[in-house]
Design an enzyme around this catalytic site. Structure first.
Site, mmCIF file in Angstrom:
data_model
loop_
_atom_site.group_PDB
_atom_site.id
_atom_site.type_symbol
_atom_site.label_atom_id
_atom_site.label_comp_id
_atom_site.label_asym_id
_atom_site.label_seq_id
_atom_site.Cartn_x
_atom_site.Cartn_y
_atom_site.Cartn_z
ATOM 1 N N SER A 1 0.836 -1.198 0.000
ATOM 2 C CA SER A 1 0.000 0.000 0.000
ATOM 3 C C SER A 1 0.877 1.256 0.000
ATOM 4 C CB SER A 1 -0.965 -0.041 1.189
ATOM 5 O OG SER A 1 -2.013 0.885 1.027
ATOM 6 N N HIS B 1 -7.517 -5.936 0.018
ATOM 7 C CA HIS B 1 -6.318 -5.098 0.069
ATOM 8 C C HIS B 1 -5.279 -5.629 1.051
ATOM 9 C CE1 HIS B 1 -3.923 -1.532 -0.398
ATOM 10 N NE2 HIS B 1 -4.089 -1.158 0.856
#
Length: 261
Positions: free
Chosen positions: A92, A241
């Protein structure tokens, strides 16, 4: 800025062959412990350095968080440890830091792994999270269970709340977040942005995407190819994610196979 870090030395130090060095960088609201299971697995064959990004964990606080600055932090740490070249993995926000490292000083980065993020700007996904974190700080909660009840008013998903509260720890003045909520909030528009680039990284690169996540989509693929012409993409099915936490065995296997090539 000299970052807090943890070094996991490879058993290969017992041999004449010097181990490859891999830096691992966590994402927003994280700390060096987030990817520790991957670090432990890679430690069998590599020296692993886990870092706390500025405004996270035990690293220093700062009012600015540009990707140029955060990549500079990584190189400053490497220089302090007399490390000239290394490989790097980031998830991320940490993936954007890793990409910035590879693009700004490609001669120092051997291999690059980017976990579920693209080299593009991203929409605001954390307004509710910031509101919830500020509500927890403003309340008189005495433990994580009470904090979770407050945060649940803003963040529906229990797994996300669990991740956010992993860094809610007891200190000298009671429970506190070990990431700087105020500085992260003030820099959030910069964190979700992506700086303009005028270079590319022409070495082995692996992007790993969670199937259910849209941080890497079709619209971002031209940017990936332009900046990382040797990039390969792997998708972990039925995963969002937080792919390294949801499917750690699959994620770790993909990373291990890539570095072993």
């Amino acid at each position: 800025m000299l970052l807090n870090y943890q070094l996991k030395q490879s058993s290969k130090h017992e041999t004449a062959k010097k181990s490859e060095i891999i830096f691992i960088i966590h994402g927003l609201f994280g700390s060096l412990s987030n990817l520790s299971s991957l670090g432990k697995e890679l430690q069998n064959d590599y020296d692993v350095i886990l870092v706390d990004v500025r405004n996270h964990g035990q690293s220093a606080r700062s009012t600015t968080m540009t990707y140029q600055e955060m990549a500079g932090d990584i190189f400053e740490l490497a220089d302090s440890l007399s490390i000239e070249t290394f490989s790097i993995l980031g998830h991320s926000m940490g993936g954007k830091i890793a990409m910035e490292c590879a693009l700004s000083q490609p001669h120092r980065i051997n291999r690059l792994v980017v976990a579920d993020i693209a080299p593009t700007s991203h929409v605001d996904r954390h307004s509710d999270v910031f509101s919830g974190l500020q509500a927890v700080r403003a309340s008189d909660v005495k433990n994580r269970t009470e904090a979770d009840k407050v945060l649940a008013g803003y963040v529906d998903t229990p797994e996300i709340r669990q991740f956010l509260l992993k860094s809610y720890q007891r200190g000298d003045n009671g429970f506190q977040f070990i990431y700087d909520v105020d500085n992260l909030y003030q820099n959030y528009s910069v964190i979700r942005d992506w700086p303009e680039q005028n270079s590319y990284y022409d070495k082995p690169t692996l992007f790993i995407k969670g199937e259910l996540s849209d941080y890497i989509d079709e619209a971002s693929q031209p940017a990936i190819i332009a900046l990382f012409p040797k990039a390969k993409l792997k998708v972990i099915n039925a995963t969002g994610h937080w792919l390294h936490a949801e499917k750690p065995k699959t994620f770790n296997r993909l990373v291990n196979n890539f570095f072993a090539q």
